[in-house]
Structure formats: structure tokens, C-alpha cells
Design a protein around this motif. Sequence first.
Motif, PDB file in Angstrom:
ATOM      1  N   VAL A 103       0.847  -1.203   0.000  1.00 52.95           N
ATOM      2  CA  VAL A 103       0.000   0.000   0.000  1.00 52.95           C
ATOM      3  C   VAL A 103       0.880   1.250   0.000  1.00 52.95           C
ATOM      4  O   VAL A 103       0.629   2.208  -0.748  1.00 52.95           O
ATOM      5  CB  VAL A 103      -0.970  -0.003   1.206  1.00 52.95           C
ATOM      6  N   ASP A 104       1.929   1.247   0.802  1.00 46.49           N
ATOM      7  CA  ASP A 104       2.789   2.432   0.905  1.00 46.49           C
ATOM      8  C   ASP A 104       3.557   2.711  -0.385  1.00 46.49           C
ATOM      9  O   ASP A 104       3.692   3.875  -0.777  1.00 46.49           O
ATOM     10  CB  ASP A 104       3.747   2.302   2.085  1.00 46.49           C
ATOM     11  N   ILE A 105       4.061   1.686  -1.057  1.00 48.34           N
ATOM     12  CA  ILE A 105       4.815   1.972  -2.285  1.00 48.34           C
ATOM     13  C   ILE A 105       3.891   2.464  -3.396  1.00 48.34           C
ATOM     14  O   ILE A 105       4.251   3.359  -4.153  1.00 48.34           O
ATOM     15  CB  ILE A 105       5.714   0.807  -2.769  1.00 48.34           C
ATOM     16  N   VAL A 106       2.696   1.909  -3.482  1.00 45.21           N
ATOM     17  CA  VAL A 106       1.759   2.372  -4.506  1.00 45.21           C
ATOM     18  C   VAL A 106       1.333   3.814  -4.210  1.00 45.21           C
ATOM     19  O   VAL A 106       1.273   4.651  -5.116  1.00 45.21           O
ATOM     20  CB  VAL A 106       0.549   1.424  -4.641  1.00 45.21           C
ATOM     21  N   SER A 107       1.083   4.130  -2.954  1.00 45.04           N
ATOM     22  CA  SER A 107       0.747   5.512  -2.584  1.00 45.04           C
ATOM     23  C   SER A 107       1.910   6.456  -2.883  1.00 45.04           C
ATOM     24  O   SER A 107       1.709   7.566  -3.378  1.00 45.04           O
ATOM     25  CB  SER A 107       0.400   5.602  -1.097  1.00 45.04           C
ATOM     26  N   ALA A 108       3.126   6.027  -2.586  1.00 47.81           N
ATOM     27  CA  ALA A 108       4.310   6.863  -2.779  1.00 47.81           C
ATOM     28  C   ALA A 108       4.657   7.061  -4.250  1.00 47.81           C
ATOM     29  O   ALA A 108       5.303   8.053  -4.607  1.00 47.81           O
ATOM     30  CB  ALA A 108       5.502   6.253  -2.040  1.00 47.81           C
ATOM     31  N   ALA A 109       4.227   6.163  -5.102  1.00 45.01           N
ATOM     32  CA  ALA A 109       4.525   6.276  -6.535  1.00 45.01           C
ATOM     33  C   ALA A 109       3.939   7.556  -7.127  1.00 45.01           C
ATOM     34  O   ALA A 109       4.392   8.026  -8.172  1.00 45.01           O
ATOM     35  CB  ALA A 109       3.991   5.053  -7.285  1.00 45.01           C
ATOM     36  N   LYS A 110       3.004   8.163  -6.442  1.00 43.76           N
ATOM     37  CA  LYS A 110       2.392   9.408  -6.915  1.00 43.76           C
ATOM     38  C   LYS A 110       3.314  10.610  -6.696  1.00 43.76           C
ATOM     39  O   LYS A 110       3.175  11.622  -7.369  1.00 43.76           O
ATOM     40  CB  LYS A 110       1.054   9.629  -6.212  1.00 43.76           C
ATOM     41  N   TYR A 111       4.261  10.523  -5.732  1.00 43.29           N
ATOM     42  CA  TYR A 111       5.137  11.664  -5.458  1.00 43.29           C
ATOM     43  C   TYR A 111       6.632  11.325  -5.531  1.00 43.29           C
ATOM     44  O   TYR A 111       7.469  12.201  -5.321  1.00 43.29           O
ATOM     45  CB  TYR A 111       4.805  12.304  -4.098  1.00 43.29           C
ATOM     46  N   LEU A 112       6.975  10.079  -5.832  1.00 43.43           N
ATOM     47  CA  LEU A 112       8.381   9.697  -5.978  1.00 43.43           C
ATOM     48  C   LEU A 112       8.679   9.363  -7.435  1.00 43.43           C
ATOM     49  O   LEU A 112       7.820   8.865  -8.167  1.00 43.43           O
ATOM     50  CB  LEU A 112       8.695   8.469  -5.119  1.00 43.43           C
ATOM     51  N   ASP A 113       9.913   9.618  -7.832  1.00 44.08           N
ATOM     52  CA  ASP A 113      10.364   9.236  -9.169  1.00 44.08           C
ATOM     53  C   ASP A 113      10.952   7.835  -9.182  1.00 44.08           C
ATOM     54  O   ASP A 113      10.882   7.135 -10.182  1.00 44.08           O
ATOM     55  CB  ASP A 113      11.436  10.219  -9.664  1.00 44.08           C
ATOM     56  N   HIS A 114      11.548   7.446  -8.045  1.00 46.50           N
ATOM     57  CA  HIS A 114      12.299   6.191  -7.988  1.00 46.50           C
ATOM     58  C   HIS A 114      12.070   5.530  -6.627  1.00 46.50           C
ATOM     59  O   HIS A 114      12.362   6.125  -5.585  1.00 46.50           O
ATOM     60  CB  HIS A 114      13.781   6.490  -8.190  1.00 46.50           C
ATOM     61  N   ILE A 115      11.542   4.332  -6.647  1.00 50.09           N
ATOM     62  CA  ILE A 115      11.290   3.550  -5.435  1.00 50.09           C
ATOM     63  C   ILE A 115      12.328   2.441  -5.364  1.00 50.09           C
ATOM     64  O   ILE A 115      12.509   1.700  -6.333  1.00 50.09           O
ATOM     65  CB  ILE A 115       9.863   2.966  -5.455  1.00 50.09           C
ATOM     66  N   LEU A 116      12.995   2.343  -4.221  1.00 51.29           N
ATOM     67  CA  LEU A 116      13.903   1.230  -3.985  1.00 51.29           C
ATOM     68  C   LEU A 116      13.239   0.317  -2.977  1.00 51.29           C
ATOM     69  O   LEU A 116      12.968   0.712  -1.843  1.00 51.29           O
ATOM     70  CB  LEU A 116      15.256   1.713  -3.465  1.00 51.29           C
ATOM     71  N   LEU A 117      12.953  -0.893  -3.412  1.00 53.17           N
ATOM     72  CA  LEU A 117      12.245  -1.874  -2.602  1.00 53.17           C
ATOM     73  C   LEU A 117      13.234  -2.936  -2.153  1.00 53.17           C
ATOM     74  O   LEU A 117      13.762  -3.693  -2.966  1.00 53.17           O
ATOM     75  CB  LEU A 117      11.104  -2.491  -3.420  1.00 53.17           C
ATOM     76  N   PHE A 118      13.500  -2.962  -0.860  1.00 57.04           N
ATOM     77  CA  PHE A 118      14.468  -3.900  -0.285  1.00 57.04           C
ATOM     78  C   PHE A 118      13.727  -5.159   0.152  1.00 57.04           C
ATOM     79  O   PHE A 118      13.331  -5.302   1.307  1.00 57.04           O
ATOM     80  CB  PHE A 118      15.177  -3.262   0.911  1.00 57.04           C
ATOM     81  N   THR A 119      13.533  -6.065  -0.778  1.00 54.81           N
ATOM     82  CA  THR A 119      12.919  -7.360  -0.521  1.00 54.81           C
ATOM     83  C   THR A 119      13.127  -8.238  -1.743  1.00 54.81           C
ATOM     84  O   THR A 119      13.361  -7.734  -2.840  1.00 54.81           O
ATOM     85  CB  THR A 119      11.408  -7.240  -0.202  1.00 54.81           C
ATOM     86  N   GLY A 120      12.993  -9.519  -1.545  1.00 52.61           N
ATOM     87  CA  GLY A 120      13.045 -10.446  -2.665  1.00 52.61           C
ATOM     88  C   GLY A 120      11.733 -11.179  -2.835  1.00 52.61           C
ATOM     89  O   GLY A 120      11.606 -12.082  -3.660  1.00 52.61           O
ATOM     90  N   ASP A 121      10.744 -10.783  -2.068  1.00 52.86           N
ATOM     91  CA  ASP A 121       9.450 -11.466  -2.005  1.00 52.86           C
ATOM     92  C   ASP A 121       8.637 -11.231  -3.276  1.00 52.86           C
ATOM     93  O   ASP A 121       8.243 -10.101  -3.580  1.00 52.86           O
ATOM     94  CB  ASP A 121       8.693 -10.954  -0.779  1.00 52.86           C
TER      95      ASP A 121
END
Length: 184
Positions: A103-121
Motif C-alpha cells: 500500500v505504501d509503495i503504490v501511494s508513494a509512486a504518486k510523489y516519488l520518481d524512484h522507489i527502492l524496494l528492499f525485498t526479494g518477495d
Amino acid sequence: MTFYPNERIGLFIDGANLFSTSKSLDFDIDYRKLLEEFRKRGRLVRANYYTALLENEDFTPLKPLVDWLDYNGFNVVTKPAKEFTDDSGRRRVKGDMDVEIAVDIVSAAKYLDHILLFTGDGDFRYAVAACQQLGARVTVVSSLKAQPPMVSDDLRRQADDFIDLADLKSLVGREGGRASRDDD
């Protein structure tokens, strides 16, 4: 890995997954260095760390880390872990943070240019696709070099870029190896 100086960056760290990955690579993360490294690569807007905590424990090894992160530039997202006994009679702890992170990464995609997701899931594949549809680039940080590999092939393929945590060891690893501590 491509970073642009003015891009808005967010770090979203699945704490349990990053811990397992770094342990399998035989090093500890220095979270101060992690923040510094990504501040150099763009405008770091958000650094979220997700973990589940046992509420009824007087002391948990995670508490000092969570407190340090909270006071040093991270937004710490926690929830109570569930404790249960499995069919073999062994005590188990479950504290999945996947929904919160997604939920947080999808919400943040509206105001961030680049998301770094630290997981392998691999469960994050669709959330990554949703972020991309909103215009954010997504880089997954995990490891193919760990034994066994710690990243889902589907997640790695969905991401715009992939950084192997082993390649970041010299930049974000804790000085002095696994036994050293940062008690600042």
C-alpha cells in the motif's frame, strides 16, 4: 543502476527480508551508511523500515534497532507479531508486513520518481507493476548471489532495475564485520 541527481527517491525496507538476505551474505547493514549512500544518488524523500514486533516480550533484539532507526531518519512501521504453536509443538512467530509495504509503495509512486524496494518477495510483483503504471521507476534490492538466492525471479523481472545486495556490501556493510555494533 541508474540514478538522476534531482529524482525523488524513497527506500522501502522489508526488515525481516533484508535481515535474512544480509545474514546469508554474511554481513550486517549499517543503516547510517545506507541512508548516506542513497542521499548521494538523488533527493531522498522517504526511508521506511517495516517490521513486526512481539508486544509481550520484555526485551526483543529488534527494539534497539527500531529505536535507533526511528531517531535517525527512518520512518519505522511496526505491527504486533502473532505468536502460535505449530503442528509439531514448536513456537512460531508470524509478522507479515507485505500489505503495509505494498500500500505504501503504490501511494508513494504518486510523489516519488524512484522507489527502492528492499525485498526479494515475489508477492510484491503486482504492487511494483502498479507503481510503474503511476510513473515511478522501481529498483529491487535483494540477492542472487546468496545461497540460496533470495529474490523471486518474477519480482526481479518486473522491476526496472535490480541491485544485488552483495554489490552494496562495501558501501553499506557494517565496519568490522558481523560482530561490530553501532551504538550511536
